[in-house]
Design a protein around this motif. Sequence first.
Motif, PDB file in Angstrom:
ATOM      1  N   MET A   1      12.054 -21.654  17.177  1.00  0.00           N
ATOM      2  CA  MET A   1      10.631 -21.896  17.309  1.00  0.00           C
ATOM      3  C   MET A   1       9.975 -20.821  16.611  1.00  0.00           C
ATOM      4  O   MET A   1      10.494 -19.656  16.142  1.00  0.00           O
ATOM      5  N   PRO A   2       8.662 -20.806  16.153  1.00  0.00           N
ATOM      6  CA  PRO A   2       7.803 -19.857  15.523  1.00  0.00           C
ATOM      7  C   PRO A   2       7.991 -18.638  16.403  1.00  0.00           C
ATOM      8  O   PRO A   2       7.774 -18.824  17.805  1.00  0.00           O
ATOM      9  N   ARG A   3       7.886 -17.505  15.983  1.00  0.00           N
ATOM     10  CA  ARG A   3       7.885 -16.235  16.667  1.00  0.00           C
ATOM     11  C   ARG A   3       6.804 -16.255  17.398  1.00  0.00           C
ATOM     12  O   ARG A   3       6.822 -15.667  18.680  1.00  0.00           O
ATOM     13  N   VAL A   4       5.642 -16.570  17.124  1.00  0.00           N
ATOM     14  CA  VAL A   4       4.372 -16.625  17.899  1.00  0.00           C
ATOM     15  C   VAL A   4       4.407 -17.390  19.104  1.00  0.00           C
ATOM     16  O   VAL A   4       4.118 -16.884  20.127  1.00  0.00           O
TER      17      VAL A   4
ATOM     18  N   ALA B   1       7.235 -18.129  20.565  1.00  0.00           N
ATOM     19  CA  ALA B   1       8.466 -17.495  21.321  1.00  0.00           C
ATOM     20  C   ALA B   1       7.767 -16.135  22.012  1.00  0.00           C
ATOM     21  O   ALA B   1       8.158 -16.257  23.262  1.00  0.00           O
ATOM     22  N   CYS B   2       7.057 -15.606  21.441  1.00  0.00           N
ATOM     23  CA  CYS B   2       6.246 -14.379  22.186  1.00  0.00           C
ATOM     24  C   CYS B   2       5.497 -15.003  23.603  1.00  0.00           C
ATOM     25  O   CYS B   2       5.626 -14.314  24.439  1.00  0.00           O
ATOM     26  N   ILE B   3       4.885 -15.904  23.089  1.00  0.00           N
ATOM     27  CA  ILE B   3       3.677 -16.231  24.106  1.00  0.00           C
ATOM     28  C   ILE B   3       4.643 -16.883  25.421  1.00  0.00           C
ATOM     29  O   ILE B   3       4.305 -16.466  26.527  1.00  0.00           O
TER      30      ILE B   3
ATOM     31  N   ILE C   1       6.355 -16.293  31.013  1.00  0.00           N
ATOM     32  CA  ILE C   1       7.344 -16.307  31.826  1.00  0.00           C
ATOM     33  C   ILE C   1       7.442 -14.954  32.812  1.00  0.00           C
ATOM     34  O   ILE C   1       7.634 -14.755  34.078  1.00  0.00           O
ATOM     35  N   ILE C   2       7.291 -13.873  32.135  1.00  0.00           N
ATOM     36  CA  ILE C   2       7.112 -12.600  32.748  1.00  0.00           C
ATOM     37  C   ILE C   2       6.216 -12.247  33.782  1.00  0.00           C
ATOM     38  O   ILE C   2       6.395 -12.099  34.899  1.00  0.00           O
TER      39      ILE C   2
ATOM     40  N   PHE D   1       4.072  -6.757  22.889  1.00  0.00           N
ATOM     41  CA  PHE D   1       3.695  -8.234  22.159  1.00  0.00           C
ATOM     42  C   PHE D   1       3.872  -7.905  20.690  1.00  0.00           C
ATOM     43  O   PHE D   1       4.310  -8.825  19.689  1.00  0.00           O
ATOM     44  N   TYR D   2       2.963  -6.926  20.158  1.00  0.00           N
ATOM     45  CA  TYR D   2       2.733  -6.686  18.695  1.00  0.00           C
ATOM     46  C   TYR D   2       4.174  -6.370  18.144  1.00  0.00           C
ATOM     47  O   TYR D   2       4.366  -6.763  16.744  1.00  0.00           O
ATOM     48  N   LEU D   3       4.777  -5.595  18.515  1.00  0.00           N
ATOM     49  CA  LEU D   3       5.944  -5.329  18.051  1.00  0.00           C
ATOM     50  C   LEU D   3       7.120  -6.591  18.003  1.00  0.00           C
ATOM     51  O   LEU D   3       7.780  -6.521  17.037  1.00  0.00           O
ATOM     52  N   LEU D   4       7.106  -7.319  19.161  1.00  0.00           N
ATOM     53  CA  LEU D   4       8.033  -8.470  18.942  1.00  0.00           C
ATOM     54  C   LEU D   4       7.390  -9.359  17.988  1.00  0.00           C
ATOM     55  O   LEU D   4       8.168  -9.983  17.298  1.00  0.00           O
ATOM     56  N   PHE D   5       5.891  -9.600  17.765  1.00  0.00           N
ATOM     57  CA  PHE D   5       5.425 -10.367  16.818  1.00  0.00           C
ATOM     58  C   PHE D   5       5.753 -10.098  15.293  1.00  0.00           C
ATOM     59  O   PHE D   5       6.194 -10.761  14.459  1.00  0.00           O
ATOM     60  N   ASP D   6       5.630  -8.681  15.152  1.00  0.00           N
ATOM     61  CA  ASP D   6       6.133  -8.080  13.767  1.00  0.00           C
ATOM     62  C   ASP D   6       7.234  -7.121  13.868  1.00  0.00           C
ATOM     63  O   ASP D   6       7.466  -6.118  13.143  1.00  0.00           O
ATOM     64  N   PHE D   7       8.345  -7.735  14.512  1.00  0.00           N
ATOM     65  CA  PHE D   7       9.356  -6.866  14.753  1.00  0.00           C
ATOM     66  C   PHE D   7      10.279  -6.491  13.350  1.00  0.00           C
ATOM     67  O   PHE D   7      10.757  -5.571  12.965  1.00  0.00           O
ATOM     68  N   ARG D   8      10.192  -7.497  12.555  1.00  0.00           N
ATOM     69  CA  ARG D   8      10.933  -7.410  11.228  1.00  0.00           C
ATOM     70  C   ARG D   8      10.191  -6.423  10.545  1.00  0.00           C
ATOM     71  O   ARG D   8      10.901  -5.592   9.763  1.00  0.00           O
TER      72      ARG D   8
END
Length: 316
Positions: free
Chosen positions: A1-4, A6-8, A13-14, A112-119
């Motif tokens: 799924m799109p990374r955004v 997946a992060c949301i 869930i958290i 969240f920002y690190l996960l979104f822009d992890f690459r």
Amino acid sequence: MPRVLACILTYLIIFGGIILILVFTVPTFSSGISDIVSVVPDIVDNVQDFTSDMLENLGDTSQIESYKNAILSRIEDVGANLVNTLPNTIWNLGSGVINAATNIILGLMIGFYLLFDFRKFQGHLLSLIPKDWHHNAKDLMSRINGKLRSYVGGVLLVMVLVFITQSIGFSLSGLSAPFLFALFCAITDVIPYIGPWIGGAPAVIVGFTIDPMVGVFCLASVLVCQLLENNFYQPLIMGKTMKLHPVTIMLGLLLFNYFFGMIGMIVATPLIATFKIIFEFIMEHSSLGEKFNDYQEKNKKTVKEKSTEDNLMIES
């Protein structure tokens, strides 16, 4: 799924899990604190009776009587101060929790920002080192990440098992606010080997002040939990993930406690595991590691040849 997306979903869930935990635990812990406040006068009376009986057995002199009155007066003052200051202490604790929660929320936002822009973030880190090292750097980062993830998952699972075990034991012991003391045991269990004893000590002390049998049962509960953790929880869960010798962990705890205190004891084990991974990685990719492997192979070969010679001599 799109990374955004997946992060949301991950963060939903958290936060959903945190809300469920608060809904089910806050009322229980509130009632537990109320129980502790209500039994403080009884604890003070028991300590006074014990002290009075002990001093009466020593004799009936005026000097002992004055010591007795002074001690009993001091115990009564401590109990009154404890009851009066406990609400403020709880308020200060709540304020500290709010501040910690604020820091956690900020950390989650950064995460969240690190996960979104992890690459991009990973690429930025790799840009700081020469391109020839990128492959090895990714390999090392992957190993450390896997080890730390396994450690965190293992610690959380052991904490849950300790909380359940101690909750059952303290409830059967007749201890006031058993879930509150069980939670403290689970939190201190983050510190290997020493943590369970640190967490169980307050429960045992409060148990003995309530009734000697309650204290004995609380001590038995701590011992049983410690046996279960050392023989089942830790070997089955943590032993497979960390692969560290107990002596190494104990030395690390002493060293990190000396320099960094309680925080050092909490982070000692994962940091030691990280250092071990880095050391193994360096040994794998350096001439020193090759020489060490050659030495091990020669040593094994020599031992094998020696064993073969000894067997031939025994047979002859």
